[in-house]
Design an enzyme around this catalytic site. Structure first.
Site, PDB file in Angstrom:
ATOM      1  N   ARG A  27       0.806  -1.221   0.000  1.00 31.10           N
ATOM      2  CA  ARG A  27       0.000   0.000   0.000  1.00 31.10           C
ATOM      3  C   ARG A  27       0.845   1.280   0.000  1.00 31.10           C
ATOM      4  NH1 ARG A  27      -4.953   2.169   2.485  1.00 31.10           N
ATOM      5  NH2 ARG A  27      -4.505   3.944   3.836  1.00 31.10           N
ATOM      6  N   ASN A  35      -0.912   8.978   1.831  1.00 35.69           N
ATOM      7  CA  ASN A  35      -2.160   9.709   2.052  1.00 35.69           C
ATOM      8  C   ASN A  35      -2.436   9.935   3.537  1.00 35.69           C
ATOM      9  OD1 ASN A  35      -4.141  11.063   0.544  1.00 35.69           O
ATOM     10  ND2 ASN A  35      -5.675   9.493   1.049  1.00 35.69           N
ATOM     11  N   ARG A  36      -1.392   9.849   4.360  1.00 40.42           N
ATOM     12  CA  ARG A  36      -1.475  10.264   5.760  1.00 40.42           C
ATOM     13  C   ARG A  36      -0.322  11.199   6.109  1.00 40.42           C
ATOM     14  NH1 ARG A  36      -5.185   7.642   4.561  1.00 40.42           N
ATOM     15  NH2 ARG A  36      -6.380   6.094   5.767  1.00 40.42           N
ATOM     16  N   GLU A  73     -13.470   6.793  -4.263  1.00 38.44           N
ATOM     17  CA  GLU A  73     -13.153   5.384  -4.028  1.00 38.44           C
ATOM     18  C   GLU A  73     -13.904   4.601  -5.101  1.00 38.44           C
ATOM     19  OE1 GLU A  73     -11.121   3.958  -1.945  1.00 38.44           O
ATOM     20  OE2 GLU A  73     -10.789   5.337  -0.270  1.00 38.44           O
TER      21      GLU A  73
HETATM   22 ZN   LIG Z   1      -6.358   4.314  -1.278  1.00 41.48          ZN
END
Ligand SMILES: [Zn+2]
Length: 692
Positions: free
Chosen positions: A177, A193-194, A325
């Site tokens: 990921r 994405n964090r 999403e």
């Molecule tokens: Zn994602």
């Protein structure tokens, strides 16, 4: 998998079993897999039917980053060499030195007169279908987009935000990921994405400080070169609108994601673009998918995220930013595809065609966002109240003079003034939301001084002991304001009393909602329906879905309610959706707000015939004490009360004298006397089932 023993073992492993589905006679458990639980999973076999490691970089649709000839990098280079509408630029380099490629489609160069629109894919390495969609979008825009549209925008596509991780999923681990940062403890990867510097690490729920987890946020905000590249791009080409593609779930998410209940000041604009569950912007045409559309909502309806892209882009650059999403799809043994969307050109093309209309909508909207709101028909142009009570959330253009205070009129007619404060956490480029701490049992009207904006809560408050006429659900003491809320934990319907909305225009439904659900189990949801004819016929007004772990306001436009005498709403929990509502009522923004219920010279009643457990009697306001009396048709006085000025309303609960016994169904006469004037009104009581 099937059987109680399997469900128990799943629960012991820490999975939330959201439901059980029967497919072709076999039972399947539907489990909710958040990144946190997924990172703790003992085996990946539960999310996918395929091995964790693919054999080789030999897929049909999916192409790795590095592959010669047909890889992403080679393909973009070839397109740019042959098509003047496609320009490829590197906006930075990954940890392993791969270029982060931004593709400009359309006219060459960046013209400040042309609004920037950005599409991005594959922050998360394993979400291959998102890159496939981005590549198809580049090709479609270059080949088929109307010249007038492309000529008026600077459209950019970043097809692989995380090239190292993406390449790694082709060579080593299909379900990797993160990026490929070597962490200090020997583990690899930061979640790109964090890692953005907005709300970074505000808690350990929306990201993790632990390097080995799948949602590790890094050692500091923007510690990763991939994040820095996106930030530098935004500084040079601030997008008006952006879409970040991820997989999977079938959602169109918008800020905020970092904390449940937080909503963007530009909520009307976001909703105008995403649509609603009843009129969604993105339809899901993949055969067998769990929903026929992508559910729109704030990011926390999926789960909390911090340091995430859309929160950062919106907060720092005012970018109207979405996370799409992509579809969950179906079917591997009756379950959704998940991250492993098939290497099937027909299915991938379907996902692209499902998402193309929304892409074109946001490209067009970037030219005039205000018009996008007005044209949608879903929301009036701001300013508007998102909520009236117990907090007043008022959205205003940045250019609109800010009010100094809010004035409220309570249900008994008293006026009060509360100061308003700017909430610094709600900061868009175009609007500011004002929040107050109004404390009142019932609030009937609000006005923001200095702006001319008015709104009024016309009816019910919510589950307090005096609120009569509701059926279904239970009174829950965990109410929004410390009092009660209406609540259910199973499939059940709550029906409101009838409200008379004659002379009311610009009607909307005001409520605060709190619910437990998951976007992975879309059949669990709450449906709000409206009836304008006392409950004879109903129509859908809104859908509540996903996870709402804290109270937040919901504004439901009800243009069909204007002027209706027999207005009521009902709340339907489907498939044991756990749902609570409070502070519910009809509200209006119309210029007529603040007008007295009674027209000049007339005593008015809120409902006639009376079908609920109370009726509101109102009259032209006087200066002295008002006497209200109720007579039977044979002349005997059944009930009386006095009301002090300036209150001009009285709530009669249909009791006799001052006792608890209610009058029987029949005809009555209301007499109101104030300042030497007398008003008479006939009243019919037709309560179902008669008196208790
Ligand atoms: Zn994602």
């Amino acid at each position: 998998m099937s059987g109680r023993a399997t469900l128990d073992s799943l629960a012991r492993l820490g999975f939330e079993v959201a439901g059980v589905r029967e497919i072709n006679g076999a039972l399947y458990a539907v489990i909710v897999v958040s990144p946190e639980t997924e990172s703790a999973m003992p085996t990946r076999a539960l999310t996918s039917a395929v091995p964790a490691t693919p054999a080789a970089d030999t897929f049909h649709v999916y192409q790795s980053f590095d592959k010669s000839g047909s890889g992403i990098r080679a393909t973009l280079a070839a397109w740019a060499a042959t098509d003047p509408a496609i320009q490829v630029d590197s906006i930075g380099a990954s940890i392993e030195g791969r270029p982060i490629l931004a593709v400009k489609v359309g006219l060459a160069g960046d013209d400040p007169a042309r609004p920037n629109v950005l599409f991005m894919a594959t922050h998360h390495a394993r979400e291959w279908v998102s890159t496939a969609i981005a590549m198809k979008l580049i090709r479609w825009l270059a080949d088929s987009a109307p010249a007038a549209l492309l000529g008026a925008r600077d459209v950019w596509v970043i097809p692989v935000e995380n090239p190292d991780g993406y390449q790694y999923t082709f060579t080593t681990d299909r379900f990797w990921r993160k990026n490929r940062r070597l962490n200090g403890d020997g583990t690899h990867g930061v979640d790109p994405n964090r890692n953005y510097p907005a709300f970074w690490g505000v808690d350990d729920l929306g990201s993790s400080p632990t390097p080995g987890t799948d949602i590790y946020r890094g050692t500091s905000p923007a510690s990763e070169p991939e994040t820095q590249a996106v930030m530098a791009f935004h500084a040079a080409h601030p997008p008006v609108v952006a879409v970040s593609y991820h997989a999977f779930s079938g959602l169109v998410l918008f800020p905020y994601g970092y904390r449940a209940g937080e909503l963007p000041p530009d909520l009307p604009l976001y909703q105008a673009l995403t649509g609603t569950d009843l009129a969604p912007a993105v339809h899901d045409g993949v055969p067998g998918s769990t929903l026929t559309y992508y559910h729109p909502g704030p990011g926390w309806e999926l789960y909390a995220t911090n340091g995430e892209y859309t929160d950062w882009a919106y907060r720092v650059h005012g970018t109207i930013a979405f996370t799409t999403e992509l579809t969950s799809g179906c079917c591997v043994n009756g379950l959704y595809y998940g991250f492993d969307f098939p290497d099937d050109s027909v299915l991938v093309d379907q996902v692209f065609r499902d998402n193309l209309p929304f892409a074109l909508t946001v490209i067009a909207a970037a030219g005039d966002l205000r018009r996008a709101v007005g044209a949608s028909g879903l929301a009036p142009a701001p300013p508007r109240f998102e909520s009236l009570w117990p907090d007043a959330w008022l959205g205003l253009d940045a250019a609109t003079p800010r009010p100094l205070s809010l004035t409220l009129r309570s249900g008994t007619g008293g006026a009060g003034v509360r100061s308003a404060q700017t909430d610094s956490l709600r900061r868009g480029t175009t609007r500011t939301v004002w929040r107050t701490d109004l404390q009142a049992d019932t609030v009937r009207a609000l006005r923001a001084d200095g702006t001319g904006i008015a709104a009024e809560l016309l009816s019910f408050a919510g589950a307090e002991p005096l609120d009569a006429g509701w059926t279904g659900w239970t009174r829950d003491s965990a109410g929004l304001t410390g009092g009660f809320a209406w609540s259910t934990t199973r499939s059940d319907t709550l029906v409101s009393p009838v409200v008379d909305l004659r002379s009311r225009t610009a009607v909307w439904l005001h409520l605060w909602t709190h619910h437990r659900g998951a976007t992975f189990t879309p059949e669990q949801r709450g449906v709000i329906q409206f009836s304008g004819d006392w409950g004879v016929t109903w129509s859908d007004a809104a859908v509540i879905a996903g996870n709402g772990p804290t109270w937040y306001p919901q504004r439901v436009e009800l243009p069909q309610a204007a002027g209706r005498r027999g207005a009521r709403v009902r709340f339907i929990s489907q498939h044991d959706f756990q749902w609570s509502i409070d502070a519910v009522g009809f509200a209006t923004d119309s210029p007529a707000a603040f007008l007295l219920l009674a027209a000049p010279g007339v005593a008015e009643v809120s409902e006639n015939p009376v079908r609920g457990d109370q009726v509101v009697i109102s009259w032209p306001a006087g200066t002295g004490t008002t006497r209200v009396a109720i007579y039977g048709f044979t002349g005997e006085r059944l009930h009386q009360a006095t009301v002090a000025a300036p209150t001009n309303e009285y709530v009669w609960d249909l009791t006799l004298g001052g006792g608890t016994r209610r009058v029987v169904n029949g005809a009555y006469i209301v007499v109101v006397e104030v300042d030497g004037r007398r008003y008479r009104r006939r009243l019919f009581v037709t309560r179902p089932g008669g008196p208790p």
